[in-house]
Design a protein around this motif. Structure first.
Motif, PDB file in Angstrom:
ATOM      1  N   ILE A 207       0.833  -1.209   0.000  1.00 54.74           N
ATOM      2  CA  ILE A 207       0.000   0.000   0.000  1.00 54.74           C
ATOM      3  C   ILE A 207       0.866   1.257   0.000  1.00 54.74           C
ATOM      4  CG2 ILE A 207      -1.676   1.312   1.361  1.00 54.74           C
ATOM      5  CD1 ILE A 207      -2.853  -1.366   2.258  1.00 54.74           C
ATOM      6  N   SER A 208       1.970   1.236   0.722  1.00 54.05           N
ATOM      7  CA  SER A 208       2.861   2.394   0.754  1.00 54.05           C
ATOM      8  C   SER A 208       3.445   2.674  -0.621  1.00 54.05           C
ATOM      9  CB  SER A 208       3.981   2.169   1.769  1.00 54.05           C
ATOM     10  OG  SER A 208       3.467   2.039   3.074  1.00 54.05           O
ATOM     11  N   VAL A 209       3.908   1.622  -1.290  1.00 51.94           N
ATOM     12  CA  VAL A 209       4.500   1.805  -2.618  1.00 51.94           C
ATOM     13  C   VAL A 209       3.447   2.279  -3.618  1.00 51.94           C
ATOM     14  CG1 VAL A 209       5.624   0.622  -4.535  1.00 51.94           C
ATOM     15  CG2 VAL A 209       6.343   0.164  -2.198  1.00 51.94           C
ATOM     16  N   LEU A 210       2.251   1.700  -3.577  1.00 49.58           N
ATOM     17  CA  LEU A 210       1.176   2.130  -4.474  1.00 49.58           C
ATOM     18  C   LEU A 210       0.814   3.595  -4.238  1.00 49.58           C
ATOM     19  CD1 LEU A 210      -1.201  -0.979  -4.407  1.00 49.58           C
ATOM     20  CD2 LEU A 210       0.224  -0.199  -6.312  1.00 49.58           C
ATOM     21  N   THR A 211       0.773   3.995  -2.986  1.00 53.79           N
ATOM     22  CA  THR A 211       0.424   5.377  -2.657  1.00 53.79           C
ATOM     23  C   THR A 211       1.511   6.334  -3.101  1.00 53.79           C
ATOM     24  OG1 THR A 211      -0.817   4.584  -0.735  1.00 53.79           O
ATOM     25  CG2 THR A 211      -0.278   6.925  -0.807  1.00 53.79           C
ATOM     26  N   ILE A 212       2.767   5.967  -2.862  1.00 49.61           N
ATOM     27  CA  ILE A 212       3.878   6.819  -3.287  1.00 49.61           C
ATOM     28  C   ILE A 212       3.882   6.983  -4.804  1.00 49.61           C
ATOM     29  CG2 ILE A 212       6.398   6.929  -3.452  1.00 49.61           C
ATOM     30  CD1 ILE A 212       6.503   5.668  -0.657  1.00 49.61           C
ATOM     31  N   GLU A 213       3.657   5.888  -5.512  1.00 51.84           N
ATOM     32  CA  GLU A 213       3.606   5.964  -6.970  1.00 51.84           C
ATOM     33  C   GLU A 213       2.457   6.855  -7.430  1.00 51.84           C
ATOM     34  OE1 GLU A 213       3.175   2.975 -10.829  1.00 51.84           O
ATOM     35  OE2 GLU A 213       3.284   2.162  -8.794  1.00 51.84           O
ATOM     36  N   ASP A 214       1.335   6.780  -6.757  1.00 51.76           N
ATOM     37  CA  ASP A 214       0.174   7.591  -7.119  1.00 51.76           C
ATOM     38  C   ASP A 214       0.435   9.077  -6.902  1.00 51.76           C
ATOM     39  OD1 ASP A 214      -2.552   7.772  -8.015  1.00 51.76           O
ATOM     40  OD2 ASP A 214      -3.108   8.247  -5.960  1.00 51.76           O
ATOM     41  N   CYS A 215       1.296   9.391  -5.960  1.00 50.53           N
ATOM     42  CA  CYS A 215       1.599  10.797  -5.672  1.00 50.53           C
ATOM     43  C   CYS A 215       2.313  11.491  -6.823  1.00 50.53           C
ATOM     44  CB  CYS A 215       2.443  10.907  -4.401  1.00 50.53           C
ATOM     45  SG  CYS A 215       1.592  10.423  -2.889  1.00 50.53           S
ATOM     46  N   PHE A 216       2.895  10.725  -7.738  1.00 50.48           N
ATOM     47  CA  PHE A 216       3.573  11.316  -8.889  1.00 50.48           C
ATOM     48  C   PHE A 216       2.597  11.759  -9.964  1.00 50.48           C
ATOM     49  CE2 PHE A 216       7.099   8.740  -7.170  1.00 50.48           C
ATOM     50  CZ  PHE A 216       8.092   9.707  -7.132  1.00 50.48           C
ATOM     51  N   HIS A 217       1.314  11.461  -9.796  1.00 46.41           N
ATOM     52  CA  HIS A 217       0.328  11.754 -10.839  1.00 46.41           C
ATOM     53  C   HIS A 217      -0.758  12.668 -10.266  1.00 46.41           C
ATOM     54  CE1 HIS A 217       2.371   8.652 -13.081  1.00 46.41           C
ATOM     55  NE2 HIS A 217       2.149   7.791 -12.111  1.00 46.41           N
ATOM     56  N   ALA A 218      -0.383  13.882  -9.970  1.00 46.06           N
ATOM     57  CA  ALA A 218      -1.323  14.852  -9.400  1.00 46.06           C
ATOM     58  C   ALA A 218      -1.527  16.041 -10.334  1.00 46.06           C
ATOM     59  CB  ALA A 218      -0.824  15.336  -8.038  1.00 46.06           C
ATOM     60  N   PHE A 219      -1.277  15.828 -11.634  1.00 48.35           N
ATOM     61  CA  PHE A 219      -1.303  16.944 -12.575  1.00 48.35           C
ATOM     62  C   PHE A 219      -2.661  17.623 -12.630  1.00 48.35           C
ATOM     63  CE2 PHE A 219      -2.506  18.369 -16.836  1.00 48.35           C
ATOM     64  CZ  PHE A 219      -1.600  19.392 -17.034  1.00 48.35           C
ATOM     65  N   ASP A 220      -3.734  16.842 -12.815  1.00 48.48           N
ATOM     66  CA  ASP A 220      -5.050  17.438 -13.032  1.00 48.48           C
ATOM     67  C   ASP A 220      -5.502  18.282 -11.849  1.00 48.48           C
ATOM     68  OD1 ASP A 220      -5.066  15.123 -11.610  1.00 48.48           O
ATOM     69  OD2 ASP A 220      -6.668  14.143 -12.743  1.00 48.48           O
ATOM     70  N   LEU A 221      -5.287  17.775 -10.642  1.00 43.94           N
ATOM     71  CA  LEU A 221      -5.698  18.542  -9.461  1.00 43.94           C
ATOM     72  C   LEU A 221      -4.829  19.784  -9.281  1.00 43.94           C
ATOM     73  CD1 LEU A 221      -7.570  18.648  -6.971  1.00 43.94           C
ATOM     74  CD2 LEU A 221      -5.803  17.412  -5.718  1.00 43.94           C
ATOM     75  N   MET A 222      -3.513  19.628  -9.407  1.00 43.31           N
ATOM     76  CA  MET A 222      -2.609  20.755  -9.195  1.00 43.31           C
ATOM     77  C   MET A 222      -2.769  21.810 -10.288  1.00 43.31           C
ATOM     78  SD  MET A 222      -0.410  21.335  -6.733  1.00 43.31           S
ATOM     79  CE  MET A 222       0.373  19.804  -6.214  1.00 43.31           C
ATOM     80  N   GLN A 223      -2.951  21.375 -11.515  1.00 42.22           N
ATOM     81  CA  GLN A 223      -3.097  22.325 -12.614  1.00 42.22           C
ATOM     82  C   GLN A 223      -4.379  23.133 -12.475  1.00 42.22           C
ATOM     83  OE1 GLN A 223      -1.062  23.236 -14.944  1.00 42.22           O
ATOM     84  NE2 GLN A 223      -2.442  24.454 -16.199  1.00 42.22           N
ATOM     85  N   SER A 224      -5.461  22.498 -12.071  1.00 44.79           N
ATOM     86  CA  SER A 224      -6.736  23.201 -11.943  1.00 44.79           C
ATOM     87  C   SER A 224      -6.777  24.110 -10.719  1.00 44.79           C
ATOM     88  CB  SER A 224      -7.882  22.192 -11.859  1.00 44.79           C
ATOM     89  OG  SER A 224      -7.713  21.318 -10.753  1.00 44.79           O
ATOM     90  N   MET A 225      -5.936  23.849  -9.714  1.00 45.45           N
ATOM     91  CA  MET A 225      -5.952  24.681  -8.508  1.00 45.45           C
ATOM     92  C   MET A 225      -4.921  25.799  -8.555  1.00 45.45           C
ATOM     93  SD  MET A 225      -6.723  22.412  -5.116  1.00 45.45           S
ATOM     94  CE  MET A 225      -5.164  21.521  -5.222  1.00 45.45           C
ATOM     95  N   THR A 226      -3.690  25.477  -8.910  1.00 41.71           N
ATOM     96  CA  THR A 226      -2.614  26.472  -8.806  1.00 41.71           C
ATOM     97  C   THR A 226      -1.841  26.678 -10.100  1.00 41.71           C
ATOM     98  OG1 THR A 226      -0.952  24.838  -8.136  1.00 41.71           O
ATOM     99  CG2 THR A 226      -2.296  25.808  -6.395  1.00 41.71           C
ATOM    100  N   ALA A 227      -1.935  25.733 -11.038  1.00 43.76           N
ATOM    101  CA  ALA A 227      -1.169  25.802 -12.289  1.00 43.76           C
ATOM    102  C   ALA A 227       0.333  25.933 -12.026  1.00 43.76           C
ATOM    103  CB  ALA A 227      -1.658  26.942 -13.164  1.00 43.76           C
ATOM    104  N   GLY A 228       0.788  25.387 -10.900  1.00 40.48           N
ATOM    105  CA  GLY A 228       2.206  25.429 -10.573  1.00 40.48           C
ATOM    106  C   GLY A 228       2.635  26.613  -9.752  1.00 40.48           C
ATOM    107  N   GLY A 229       1.778  27.601  -9.575  1.00 39.24           N
ATOM    108  CA  GLY A 229       2.128  28.794  -8.813  1.00 39.24           C
ATOM    109  C   GLY A 229       1.773  28.644  -7.341  1.00 39.24           C
ATOM    110  N   PRO A 230       1.992  29.680  -6.570  1.00 38.83           N
ATOM    111  CA  PRO A 230       2.676  30.917  -6.959  1.00 38.83           C
ATOM    112  C   PRO A 230       4.196  30.758  -6.927  1.00 38.83           C
ATOM    113  CG  PRO A 230       1.954  31.064  -4.680  1.00 38.83           C
ATOM    114  CD  PRO A 230       1.474  29.735  -5.194  1.00 38.83           C
ATOM    115  N   PHE A 231       4.860  31.393  -7.869  1.00 39.62           N
ATOM    116  CA  PHE A 231       6.323  31.392  -7.951  1.00 39.62           C
ATOM    117  C   PHE A 231       6.881  29.964  -8.007  1.00 39.62           C
ATOM    118  CE2 PHE A 231       5.100  35.119  -5.294  1.00 39.62           C
ATOM    119  CZ  PHE A 231       5.328  36.097  -6.244  1.00 39.62           C
ATOM    120  N   PHE A 232       6.217  29.102  -8.784  1.00 41.70           N
ATOM    121  CA  PHE A 232       6.667  27.724  -9.011  1.00 41.70           C
ATOM    122  C   PHE A 232       6.683  26.883  -7.735  1.00 41.70           C
ATOM    123  CE2 PHE A 232       8.831  30.505 -12.078  1.00 41.70           C
ATOM    124  CZ  PHE A 232       8.360  29.975 -13.264  1.00 41.70           C
ATOM    125  N   SER A 233       6.012  27.324  -6.701  1.00 41.65           N
ATOM    126  CA  SER A 233       6.055  26.600  -5.430  1.00 41.65           C
ATOM    127  C   SER A 233       5.250  25.306  -5.463  1.00 41.65           C
ATOM    128  CB  SER A 233       5.526  27.491  -4.300  1.00 41.65           C
ATOM    129  OG  SER A 233       4.187  27.879  -4.531  1.00 41.65           O
TER     130      SER A 233
END
Length: 288
Positions: A207-233
């Motif tokens: 479960i830990s490995v599956l969860t860690i691997e899943d954490c690398f795929h957060a593009f849709d949520l992060m892009q719709s909320m912050t688009a990588g900002g502020p200041f690339f943070s």
């Protein structure tokens, strides 16, 4: 039979296999994605990516995001699964469904809604804070709080998946072990310490490995909320790749493909760790 499978093979080859193979070629050329001219540059794109401080910043942000999200999902879902697995808990089926509902919600919609909820000017959170005399807090607009806020929302969105993993793991423990231990006078704490925990250790690895691997795929949520900002943070690697491939004034498909290949290597390392964890878990279960 093969005639029925042929459409699947064709679509899988066109939209999965071909893009993967093409990305390796694109990483070796200089190409903007629009013109037909593709100039072969060899490993120059890889050298440029590795020399870009923002790439390493995105790697750092991705790893930090993983360190925030993974423990909360794994151990928080474990505690909740123990509670929901108890036969004494009323309406346990209702609570399981309630915690799993965010998983089936479209991720991009969750990001847009959360931007509205956390809006420092007109969002519900700002209104509640004003009732207590607190000033507006821009949780997604501050570089010091944006990543943590996005991480908490990500945990809430996918918390139900990890919870289901743990509930499935708990169902594998034979009930006879608990009944025999209770006959011998073991209490709830001893049952948890001497039966539940030892038998769940192999599942903890998976479960830990599956969860860690899943954490690398957060593009849709992060892009719709912050688009990588502020200041690339909050610019994770996926947003870094997207920015160079599609959001730049002059798209650099070769540069973005090189970054994607390097990202794939990182994911491959996690997959190898997952295989190793699976092998170890099987050995532990065999010994148990």
């Amino acid at each position: 039979m093969y005639a029925f499978l042929l459409p699947t093979f064709i679509l899988y080859g066109m939209y999965t296999l071909y893009p993967i193979v093409a990305s390796y070629w694109y990483s070796l050329v200089e190409w903007n994605g629009f013109s037909a001219d593709q100039r072969f540059v060899g490993l120059d794109n890889y050298e440029a990516v590795l020399a870009d401080p923002l790439f390493w910043s995105s790697v750092r942000v991705t790893l930090l995001f993983m360190l925030i999200v993974a423990p909360l999902r794994v151990f928080g879902a474990f505690a909740l699964a123990i509670l929901l697995n108890s036969p004494r808990l009323p309406f346990s089926s209702f609570f399981r469904t309630a915690y799993f509902l965010p998983v089936v919600t479209t991720t991009a919609i969750v990001g847009v809604v959360m931007r509205f909820i956390l809006d420092p000017a007109s969002g519900p959170v700002a209104s509640v804070l004003q009732l207590f005399g607190l000033g507006p807090v821009d949780l997604l607009g501050s570089s010091s709080t944006a990543l943590l806020t996005a991480g908490v929302i990500y945990v809430w969105k996918f918390f139900g998946i990890t919870m289901i993993y743990w509930l499935a793991a708990l169902q594998t423990i034979p009930k006879d072990l608990y009944e025999a231990a209770r006959i011998d006078g073991a209490g709830a704490l001893k049952l948890f310490r001497h039966i539940t925990l030892p038998l769940l250790i192999p599942f903890l690895l998976i479960i830990s490995v599956l969860t860690i691997e899943d954490c690398f795929h957060a593009f849709d949520l992060m892009q719709s909320m912050t688009a990588g900002g502020p200041f690339f943070s909050t610019e994770i690697i996926e947003i870094y790749i997207y920015r160079w491939a599609f959001a730049a004034t002059i798209p650099q498909l070769g540069f973005a493909s090189a970054a994607a290949v390097l990202f794939g290597i990182i994911v491959l390392v996690v997959v190898i760790a997952q295989v190793w964890a699976t092998m170890v878990s099987r050995r532990l279960r065999a010994r148990a």
